[in-house]
Scaffold this active site. Structure first.
Site, short mmCIF file in Angstrom:
data_model
loop_
_atom_site.label_atom_id
_atom_site.label_comp_id
_atom_site.label_asym_id
_atom_site.label_seq_id
_atom_site.Cartn_x
_atom_site.Cartn_y
_atom_site.Cartn_z
N ASN A 129 47.69 43.03 41.06
CA ASN A 129 48.04 43.31 42.46
C ASN A 129 47.26 42.45 43.43
OD1 ASN A 129 49.88 45.33 41.74
ND2 ASN A 129 48.24 46.81 41.51
N HIS A 180 59.04 39.23 49.25
CA HIS A 180 57.86 39.74 48.56
C HIS A 180 56.82 38.66 48.23
CE1 HIS A 180 55.34 42.18 46.05
NE2 HIS A 180 55.56 41.40 45.00
N LYS A 214 50.57 37.80 31.76
CA LYS A 214 51.03 39.15 32.10
C LYS A 214 51.07 40.03 30.85
CE LYS A 214 53.51 42.24 34.69
NZ LYS A 214 54.26 42.54 35.86
N LYS A 250 57.32 48.08 34.94
CA LYS A 250 57.33 48.79 36.22
C LYS A 250 58.75 48.80 36.77
CE LYS A 250 52.63 48.30 37.95
NZ LYS A 250 51.76 47.71 39.00
N HIS A 257 52.01 43.98 50.72
CA HIS A 257 52.92 45.13 50.87
C HIS A 257 52.87 45.67 52.29
CE1 HIS A 257 53.30 46.40 46.35
NE2 HIS A 257 54.03 45.36 46.66
N HIS A 285 48.51 41.92 46.88
CA HIS A 285 49.62 42.84 47.12
C HIS A 285 49.30 43.93 48.15
CE1 HIS A 285 51.30 40.78 43.73
NE2 HIS A 285 52.38 41.54 43.70
N GLU A 304 53.46 34.13 42.65
CA GLU A 304 53.05 34.99 41.52
C GLU A 304 52.55 34.14 40.35
OE1 GLU A 304 52.94 38.30 41.62
OE2 GLU A 304 54.41 38.99 43.09
N ARG A 313 45.04 46.32 34.80
CA ARG A 313 46.35 45.90 35.30
C ARG A 313 46.36 45.79 36.83
NH1 ARG A 313 52.45 47.51 33.29
NH2 ARG A 313 53.52 46.33 34.92
N ARG A 346 67.85 60.59 30.14
CA ARG A 346 66.41 60.59 29.81
C ARG A 346 65.98 59.31 29.11
NH1 ARG A 346 66.58 66.36 28.40
NH2 ARG A 346 66.01 67.46 30.30
N GLU A 348 48.26 50.93 34.13
CA GLU A 348 47.39 50.60 35.25
C GLU A 348 46.26 51.59 35.46
OE1 GLU A 348 49.50 48.48 38.42
OE2 GLU A 348 48.15 49.44 39.84
N1 GLY Z 1 53.53 43.31 39.40
C1 GLY Z 1 52.34 43.97 39.03
C2 GLY Z 1 52.44 44.65 37.72
O1 GLY Z 1 53.42 44.53 37.01
O2 GLY Z 1 51.54 45.36 37.38
#
Ligand code: GLY
Length: 378
Positions: free
Chosen positions: A244, A266, A226, A143, A251, A247, A185, A240, A121, A236
């Site tokens: 993206n 990516h 960031k 993430k 994606h 993305h 990025e 946040r 956990r 998010e």
């Molecule tokens: N890579 C996008 C984020 O960390 O929200």
């Protein structure tokens, strides 16, 4: 060496950026955590360069280590590999107070981070990103996750590390293609909300690619950007989502390519996606065409793809729309895109008309087909 604090109350942590940090990882860990044992999770490529120095530094500070080495590449972000990593952590009897060290690029960080989140956990997690993409993006912000046949990163958890150690020397052994992909990025942070940073990147791109001070500055400014966004919106709920940018399209391209690194990685998907997001915004009258052209020029100068036809293989608007429907930003079946009003003026556009996106993609693919045909002299 520079430090950036990710401000999340009791879960705040430092991101340390600079050369020659791996040699002191043991000291950085023991000053923050009371861990008797560490599992170093890495991939075969990274292990060849950095496993031994990481192990030696941790053991030098009295932390016993075990090693879990997975295959390199996106295919390791799977339930099967996750099960293997978790099984190894449990069989080795690592405790909740012990630490998982994610040593590698984005794949290892996401996989090992998720394993740390769910084992007992939640075990301590230290990210040691060794790719540009991981240093400026994926290792910061919590993430973690894996891919499934249904799409990328659809299974995972928000789980913050206790420390991020970004040793910029590790970028010296990074293949050029991986560095370029990570640079997408970096450019993203300028495009989101910092035109001045984007202009600085335009002036300093070559120096950044050479390494040294400019590279470290670009990484620090990216991590600061960031950290600000993550501190404001950890899970998010809103802002946040700006991270993206590029993305949703990116994606979709990755999914259609089956995450085949021979076709796309990516950051390349993000580069094409950012160029598409700017061209779509221009087509919708949201920003000037010259903004879209400026973005495309910069990404191309960095050696990045900017058109769907730059990615090997065939794509149709229908399969792109289908892949985008799996995006985590879909709400009530409606598409949310990150669009822009100009360089450094990205915004979250909810409820984008799918017909407009489909028509835009059809036009993009038709232009690609024409360019291809004319290059073949047809
Ligand atoms: N890579 C996008 C984020 O960390 O929200």
């Amino acid at each position: 060496m520079s430090g950036v604090r990710v401000d999340l109350g009791p879960r705040s942590y430092d991101v340390i950026v600079g050369p020659d940090l791996i040699a002191s990882i043991g000291r950085h860990v023991t000053t923050r955590l009371d861990a008797g044992r560490a599992a170093i999770v890495t991939d075969r490529n990274v292990a060849a360069h950095y496993l031994e120095p990481v192990r030696a530094s941790l053991e030098g500070e009295g932390i016993e280590t075990i090693e879990i080495v997975v295959a390199p590449g996106e295919s390791s972000k799977s339930f099967a590999v996750l099960q293997g990593v978790v099984g190894e952590l449990l069989r080795s009897k690592l405790e909740r107070g012990d630490v998982v060290v994610a040593l590698g690029g984005g794949v290892v960080g996401d996989l090992a981070g998720f394993a740390a989140a769910i084992s007992r956990r939640g075990m301590h997690l230290v990210q040691v990103p060794t790719s540009l993409l991981a240093q400026v993006d994926s290792s910061v912000g919590g993430k973690t996750g894996i891919n499934t046949p249904e799409g990328k990163n659809l299974v995972g958890a928000f789980y913050q590390p206790r420390l991020v150690l970004a040793d910029t020397d590790t970028l010296d052994t990074l293949p050029g293609r991986e560095f370029r992909a990570g640079y997408a990025e970096v450019a993203k942070y300028g495009l989101i909300d910092d035109e001045e940073f984007f202009a600085w990147l335009e002036d300093n791109r070559e120096a950044i690619f050479l390494g040294g001070e400019a590279r470290e500055s670009a990484i620090c400014r990216s991590v600061e950007a960031k950290a600000r966004v993550v501190a404001a919106d950890e899970r998010e709920g809103g802002r946040r989502a700006l991270l993206n940018l590029g993305h949703t399209f990116g994606h979709a391209l990755e999914a259609i390519c089956g995450y085949d690194a021979a076709r796309i990685i990516h950051g390349e998907g993000v580069a094409v996606g950012m160029a598409l997001a700017h061209r779509f915004s221009a087509a919708e009258g949201l920003c000037q065409q010259e903004d879209a052209d400026r973005v495309e020029r910069h990404l191309e100068a960095a050696g990045l793809p900017t058109r769907i036809c730059d990615i090997p293989g065939a794509f149709t608007p229908a399969e792109m729309m289908e892949a985008m429907a799996q995006d985590k930003k879909v709400k009530g079946g409606r598409l949310t895109f990150i669009l822009t009003r100009g360089v450094g003026r990205a915004y979250i556009a909810e409820d984008v008309d799918p017909d407009a996106v489909r028509a835009f993609l059809a036009a993009e693919l038709e232009t690609s087909a024409r360019t291809h045909a004319s290059s073949l002299g047809e």
